[in-house]
Design a protein around this motif. Structure first.
Motif, PDB file in Angstrom:
ATOM      1  N   LEU A  40      12.669   2.415  27.309  1.00 59.27           N
ATOM      2  CA  LEU A  40      12.671   1.113  26.647  1.00 59.27           C
ATOM      3  C   LEU A  40      11.337   0.869  25.940  1.00 59.27           C
ATOM      4  N   LYS A  41      10.262   1.248  26.617  1.00 63.63           N
ATOM      5  CA  LYS A  41       8.940   1.072  25.999  1.00 63.63           C
ATOM      6  C   LYS A  41       8.806   1.916  24.735  1.00 63.63           C
ATOM      7  N   LEU A  42       9.253   3.149  24.841  1.00 64.88           N
ATOM      8  CA  LEU A  42       9.140   4.015  23.673  1.00 64.88           C
ATOM      9  C   LEU A  42      10.044   3.535  22.547  1.00 64.88           C
ATOM     10  N   ALA A  43      11.215   3.021  22.902  1.00 71.71           N
ATOM     11  CA  ALA A  43      12.107   2.489  21.872  1.00 71.71           C
ATOM     12  C   ALA A  43      11.448   1.311  21.162  1.00 71.71           C
ATOM     13  N   ALA A  44      10.772   0.465  21.935  1.00 75.62           N
ATOM     14  CA  ALA A  44      10.069  -0.679  21.340  1.00 75.62           C
ATOM     15  C   ALA A  44       8.939  -0.199  20.435  1.00 75.62           C
ATOM     16  N   ALA A  45       8.236   0.832  20.871  1.00 76.72           N
ATOM     17  CA  ALA A  45       7.143   1.380  20.065  1.00 76.72           C
ATOM     18  C   ALA A  45       7.668   1.973  18.764  1.00 76.72           C
ATOM     19  N   ILE A  46       8.781   2.671  18.849  1.00 74.36           N
ATOM     20  CA  ILE A  46       9.368   3.252  17.644  1.00 74.36           C
ATOM     21  C   ILE A  46       9.787   2.153  16.670  1.00 74.36           C
ATOM     22  N   GLU A  47      10.434   1.140  17.206  1.00 73.81           N
ATOM     23  CA  GLU A  47      10.857   0.039  16.326  1.00 73.81           C
ATOM     24  C   GLU A  47       9.648  -0.632  15.685  1.00 73.81           C
ATOM     25  N   GLY A  48       8.639  -0.903  16.468  1.00 74.10           N
ATOM     26  CA  GLY A  48       7.435  -1.537  15.947  1.00 74.10           C
ATOM     27  C   GLY A  48       6.731  -0.663  14.922  1.00 74.10           C
ATOM     28  N   HIS A  49       6.634   0.610  15.222  1.00 75.83           N
ATOM     29  CA  HIS A  49       5.980   1.546  14.304  1.00 75.83           C
ATOM     30  C   HIS A  49       6.708   1.572  12.966  1.00 75.83           C
ATOM     31  N   LEU A  50       8.022   1.701  13.020  1.00 76.71           N
ATOM     32  CA  LEU A  50       8.795   1.748  11.780  1.00 76.71           C
ATOM     33  C   LEU A  50       8.691   0.425  11.022  1.00 76.71           C
ATOM     34  N   TRP A  51       8.729  -0.666  11.755  1.00 75.49           N
ATOM     35  CA  TRP A  51       8.636  -1.970  11.088  1.00 75.49           C
ATOM     36  C   TRP A  51       7.293  -2.125  10.370  1.00 75.49           C
ATOM     37  N   GLY A  52       6.213  -1.862  11.066  1.00 74.18           N
ATOM     38  CA  GLY A  52       4.886  -1.977  10.457  1.00 74.18           C
ATOM     39  C   GLY A  52       4.722  -1.002   9.303  1.00 74.18           C
ATOM     40  N   LEU A  53       5.200   0.203   9.521  1.00 76.62           N
ATOM     41  CA  LEU A  53       5.094   1.258   8.508  1.00 76.62           C
ATOM     42  C   LEU A  53       5.761   0.842   7.205  1.00 76.62           C
ATOM     43  N   LEU A  54       6.982   0.334   7.316  1.00 71.57           N
ATOM     44  CA  LEU A  54       7.753   0.037   6.115  1.00 71.57           C
ATOM     45  C   LEU A  54       7.404  -1.331   5.529  1.00 71.57           C
ATOM     46  N   HIS A  55       6.861  -2.214   6.352  1.00 67.44           N
ATOM     47  CA  HIS A  55       6.480  -3.531   5.852  1.00 67.44           C
ATOM     48  C   HIS A  55       5.126  -3.536   5.158  1.00 67.44           C
ATOM     49  N   HIS A  56       4.342  -2.529   5.395  1.00 65.29           N
ATOM     50  CA  HIS A  56       3.047  -2.407   4.713  1.00 65.29           C
ATOM     51  C   HIS A  56       3.007  -1.069   3.995  1.00 65.29           C
ATOM     52  N   GLY A  57       4.098  -0.759   3.330  1.00 68.09           N
ATOM     53  CA  GLY A  57       4.319   0.576   2.760  1.00 68.09           C
ATOM     54  C   GLY A  57       3.178   1.093   1.901  1.00 68.09           C
ATOM     55  N   ASP A  58       2.588   0.249   1.076  1.00 74.17           N
ATOM     56  CA  ASP A  58       1.527   0.747   0.205  1.00 74.17           C
ATOM     57  C   ASP A  58       0.291   1.143   1.005  1.00 74.17           C
ATOM     58  N   PHE A  59      -0.001   0.393   2.047  1.00 78.60           N
ATOM     59  CA  PHE A  59      -1.167   0.728   2.871  1.00 78.60           C
ATOM     60  C   PHE A  59      -0.893   1.934   3.777  1.00 78.60           C
ATOM     61  N   THR A  60       0.294   1.952   4.368  1.00 78.80           N
ATOM     62  CA  THR A  60       0.587   3.047   5.297  1.00 78.80           C
ATOM     63  C   THR A  60       0.808   4.362   4.546  1.00 78.80           C
ATOM     64  N   SER A  61       1.529   4.295   3.437  1.00 82.11           N
ATOM     65  CA  SER A  61       1.748   5.521   2.679  1.00 82.11           C
ATOM     66  C   SER A  61       0.446   6.030   2.079  1.00 82.11           C
ATOM     67  N   ALA A  62      -0.365   5.119   1.567  1.00 84.27           N
ATOM     68  CA  ALA A  62      -1.668   5.518   1.030  1.00 84.27           C
ATOM     69  C   ALA A  62      -2.475   6.221   2.118  1.00 84.27           C
ATOM     70  N   ASN A  63      -2.467   5.637   3.310  1.00 83.45           N
ATOM     71  CA  ASN A  63      -3.195   6.233   4.426  1.00 83.45           C
ATOM     72  C   ASN A  63      -2.696   7.647   4.716  1.00 83.45           C
ATOM     73  N   ILE A  64      -1.385   7.772   4.871  1.00 85.61           N
ATOM     74  CA  ILE A  64      -0.801   9.068   5.210  1.00 85.61           C
ATOM     75  C   ILE A  64      -1.082  10.105   4.132  1.00 85.61           C
ATOM     76  N   ARG A  65      -0.941   9.674   2.879  1.00 80.45           N
ATOM     77  CA  ARG A  65      -1.077  10.633   1.785  1.00 80.45           C
ATOM     78  C   ARG A  65      -2.504  11.091   1.550  1.00 80.45           C
ATOM     79  N   ILE A  66      -3.463  10.181   1.659  1.00 81.00           N
ATOM     80  CA  ILE A  66      -4.811  10.560   1.250  1.00 81.00           C
ATOM     81  C   ILE A  66      -5.781  10.819   2.392  1.00 81.00           C
ATOM     82  N   TYR A  67      -5.375  10.534   3.627  1.00 81.58           N
ATOM     83  CA  TYR A  67      -6.321  10.738   4.730  1.00 81.58           C
ATOM     84  C   TYR A  67      -6.851  12.170   4.779  1.00 81.58           C
ATOM     85  N   GLY A  68      -5.989  13.119   4.529  1.00 81.57           N
ATOM     86  CA  GLY A  68      -6.396  14.521   4.600  1.00 81.57           C
ATOM     87  C   GLY A  68      -7.277  14.957   3.445  1.00 81.57           C
TER      88      GLY A  68
END
Lengths: 213, 213
Positions: free
Chosen positions: A98-126
């Motif tokens: 249940l905890k992991l399911a909540a974490a997955i839901e939260g992660h996906l929600w934050g990820l997709l709700h701040h798409g420009d920041f999260t995608s920018a982070n993922i793409r350029i961090y390396g």
DNA sequence: GTCTATACCTCGATAGAC
DNA sequence: GTCTATCGAGGTATAGAC
């Protein structure tokens, strides 16, 4: 009213005041970093998108590098806050699943709700200079530690498969979740349904049952 | 010997001859694109890494853009070849699960064996100009079509979970596999063991059994 | 707080010697 | 096939008016 609430003599320090213009610069910078990369994005473009002139950016930021740092941080913080909120809403005796399911839901929600920041982070961090990486590392580490705790918890309660490494699970699952921001299409189904399918795949896999080796 | 094998009057056209210098330029470009991004990488750096001077690059390539195109293509081709080879080695009546397992192994092998090309591709594809994307799209599409076929095959044989969309499975799994190149550490276990764990997670998930909803 | 103007630098690409 | 030398464009960042 106390005069201590915000003394204008104080330097902004860690938490800068967020004027509307300042926020607009960060938002447009994130969008442009995401789609064109950090080096390819010019401050003239950022300024143009924010409705100001290039020189004016330097009233709000010291350098392009500082903008990068704040964009990167926002990418993590937005996701971490959503996850922590979901976890806090659970009863203390919630199962690891249940905890992991909540974490997955939260992660996906934050990820997709701040798409420009999260995608920018993922793409350029390396791809950013080591100095920028170092400044950003702590905030990243804090978030991955949270996942390590959740996964270790599942492992200790014998819910996680014993034949896979916990480290590989964390890296694989977070990587997989993160990449959904690159292809998720909200027009092809509800977010709730999306989360349900992703969670099913992560927990129980893509095949109907454990088949032959 | 036939004089038709390689007529020096012919333009190289689609398949350029691969001189040692030319290959070295591509390899160093891939490595630098991977770690610094496309725009941040200068041809002077590429030349330096390849042991020549910047001007000399233009004897082998027309533009930085052309180098980008070839680096991107190599990132896909290296993986696709490994997968097609594994699939061809299977008996015709192999199960969907066996075929997908072979595809996963091939994909991971190609991905990690051409890390600079594959990682560069993954990292910068979302950031390049539309023109470069368009030129690269066909070769990408051919490869994803191969996965669509494999997954549809599993779906038709009732091996894939009916409660998850085949499209989501493909996007999620390929994305997850691709990201392994960003964290895979060959010093922490054999490649064979790594493939086994990843395949287990993809097929059967991270939890021991289908738990409660 | 935003503007214009510009200094200084480095980039991709080209020309022509060797 | 590789070199040196250089052009023109466009980058970050700064100075000072308003």
């Amino acid at each position: 009213m106390s005069t201590k609430l915000r003394d204008s003599r104080d330097k902004p320090a860690a938490t800068e005041p967020d004027s509307a213009t300042r926020e607009r610069i960060l938002l447009e910078a994130a969008r442009l970093f995401r789609h064109h990369g950090y080096a390819a994005t010019t401050l003239r473009e950022v300024a143009d998108a924010a409705g100001i002139k290039a020189g004016s950016i330097y009233y709000h930021f010291e350098s392009k590098d500082q903008i990068l740092g704040e964009v990167l941080d926002k990418g993590i913080v937005g996701v971490a806050e959503a996850v922590r909120q979901r976890l806090a809403a659970l009863p203390a005796d919630a199962s690891s699943r249940l905890k992991l399911a909540a974490a997955i839901e939260g992660h996906l929600w934050g990820l997709l709700h701040h798409g420009d920041f999260t995608s920018a982070n993922i793409r350029i961090y390396g791809q950013i200079p080591a100095a920028a990486k170092n400044r950003h590392r702590r905030i990243r580490r804090e978030y991955t530690d949270l996942w390590d705790t959740l996964i270790d918890d599942a492992l200790r309660h014998d819910e996680l498969r014993p034949d896979v490494s916990a480290t590989i699970v964390r890296l694989f699952v977070i990587g997989a979740l993160n990449w959904t921001v690159e292809w998720y299409n909200p027009q092809k189904g509800s977010f709730e349904d999306f989360v349900k399918q992703i969670t099913t795949i992560v927990f129980d896999g893509t095949f109907v049952k454990d088949g032959p080796a």
